[in-house]
Design a protein around this motif. Structure first.
Motif, short mmCIF file in Angstrom:
data_model
loop_
_atom_site.label_atom_id
_atom_site.label_comp_id
_atom_site.label_asym_id
_atom_site.label_seq_id
_atom_site.Cartn_x
_atom_site.Cartn_y
_atom_site.Cartn_z
N SER A 157 5.45 6.33 -3.79
CA SER A 157 6.49 6.01 -2.85
C SER A 157 7.16 4.35 -3.26
O SER A 157 7.69 4.52 -2.65
CB SER A 157 6.14 6.86 -1.92
OG SER A 157 4.85 5.67 -1.06
N ILE A 158 6.12 3.58 -3.67
CA ILE A 158 5.61 2.45 -3.76
C ILE A 158 7.52 2.58 -5.13
O ILE A 158 7.92 1.23 -4.94
CB ILE A 158 4.96 1.67 -4.50
CG1 ILE A 158 3.83 1.44 -2.82
CG2 ILE A 158 4.93 -0.09 -4.84
CD1 ILE A 158 2.17 1.06 -4.10
N LEU A 217 -4.65 8.45 -3.27
CA LEU A 217 -2.98 7.37 -2.92
C LEU A 217 -2.46 7.03 -3.72
O LEU A 217 -1.34 7.11 -3.70
CB LEU A 217 -3.58 6.27 -4.05
CG LEU A 217 -5.01 5.45 -3.29
CD1 LEU A 217 -5.60 4.44 -3.64
CD2 LEU A 217 -5.04 5.08 -1.38
N ALA A 240 0.50 -1.11 0.24
CA ALA A 240 -0.07 0.21 -0.37
C ALA A 240 0.50 1.58 -0.50
O ALA A 240 0.34 2.48 0.04
CB ALA A 240 -1.21 -0.21 1.29
N ASP A 241 2.43 1.30 0.48
CA ASP A 241 3.14 1.93 0.87
C ASP A 241 4.28 1.96 0.29
O ASP A 241 4.85 1.09 0.05
CB ASP A 241 2.68 2.75 1.91
CG ASP A 241 2.73 2.43 3.15
OD1 ASP A 241 3.72 1.36 2.89
OD2 ASP A 241 2.17 2.22 4.14
N ARG A 242 5.25 2.71 0.64
CA ARG A 242 7.44 2.73 0.94
C ARG A 242 6.90 1.56 1.73
O ARG A 242 8.70 0.58 1.15
CB ARG A 242 7.38 4.21 0.71
CG ARG A 242 9.30 3.37 0.19
CD ARG A 242 9.84 5.11 0.33
NE ARG A 242 11.02 4.70 0.83
CZ ARG A 242 12.02 4.88 1.15
NH1 ARG A 242 11.77 4.84 2.25
NH2 ARG A 242 13.67 4.47 0.89
N ARG A 243 7.03 1.59 2.80
CA ARG A 243 7.39 0.46 3.76
C ARG A 243 6.66 -0.91 3.52
O ARG A 243 7.58 -1.70 3.86
CB ARG A 243 6.91 0.97 4.69
CG ARG A 243 6.94 2.08 5.56
CD ARG A 243 6.10 2.60 7.56
NE ARG A 243 6.13 3.57 7.78
CZ ARG A 243 6.35 3.83 8.95
NH1 ARG A 243 6.00 3.37 9.75
NH2 ARG A 243 6.32 5.13 9.57
N ASP A 269 1.39 7.51 -1.91
CA ASP A 269 1.52 6.41 -1.86
C ASP A 269 1.62 5.51 -2.71
O ASP A 269 3.10 4.62 -2.67
CB ASP A 269 0.21 5.53 -0.68
CG ASP A 269 0.40 6.13 0.89
OD1 ASP A 269 1.39 6.53 1.02
OD2 ASP A 269 -0.75 6.44 0.98
#
Length: 226
Positions: free
Chosen positions: A162-163, A156, A122-125, A159
């Motif tokens: 950032s992926i 979105l 869903a995001d970079r983490r 996010d």
């Protein structure tokens, strides 16, 4: 169109599937170091990928009427060319954006064709964790990103950007309204350059699918239009 650069820790692109690397390798350590900096917390041993495609999942997934590797129609390739090869390198990250279950279904089929694992992000983490899992297991990762509405991309966008995926597919059910499809696919493409369309639903509509208007390579995951 936005461009994506391959992360240095992955090395040069290759069509070969490279054997899994040891957790003591420089590549794996670099990923863990990035995770520590991003999460600002110690990272323990990688756990099994959440949502990874299990043997039971693979068995229960009914084979499509036409193989995913079936060639698209001449109309689909006239402007956009053939669909891209699915990534198979360890730690390679492919995301599949679609409305609800469309993204999940397409991600499963694309992963099967590349011996990859399914791991939602869903995001970079989450993307960094997914890449680390792929390096540990010696495989690529295919990540579904589900949209709950045709106008959900704007919220979105940060996010999604950032992926920083290596490849981007959009899962399109051609029985849905073409105007809606063109809207959200265009918004995704403005944030992350779309590499290909994973299409389904030709048998659920008598009208034209209109995918040529999206000007992207098309891979039919079920029976293509006659």
């Amino acid at each position: 169109m936005p461009s994506r650069s391959r992360p240095e820790w992955l090395g040069p692109e290759t069509d070969d599937i490279t054997p899994a690397v040891s957790t003591s390798s420089h590549a794996f350590q670099a990923i863990l170091d990035d995770l520590v900096r991003t999460l600002d917390a110690p990272v323990g041993p990688p756990a099994a990928a959440a949502g990874a495609l299990s043997a039971d999942d693979a068995h229960s997934l009914t084979a499509p009427a036409s193989s995913p590797s079936a060639p698209p129609s001449a109309d689909d390739t006239a402007l956009a060319g053939p669909p891209p090869a699915r990534l198979q390198g360890r730690g390679d990250l492919t995301i599949v954006v679609g409305l609800g279950g469309d993204a999940r279904e397409a991600a499963r089929i694309l992963a099967e064709g590349a011996d990859a694992a399914v791991h939602p992000v869903a995001d970079r983490r989450a993307a960094l964790a997914a890449r680390a899992e792929g390096v540990r297991r010696g495989c690529a990762i295919v990540a579904p990103v589900e949209l709950d509405a045709v106008d959900a991309v704007a919220a979105l966008a940060a996010d999604l950007a950032s992926i920083a995926p290596d490849q981007v597919w959009v899962a399109v059910d051609v029985s849905r309204r073409l105007d809606d499809t063109r809207r959200w696919v265009g918004e995704v493409d403005a944030v992350l350059a779309v590499d290909g369309i994973a299409a389904t639903g030709a048998r659920r509509t008598a009208g034209p699918h209109g995918l040529a208007a999206l000007a992207r390579p098309v891979l039919w995951l079920d029976a293509p239009p006659a």
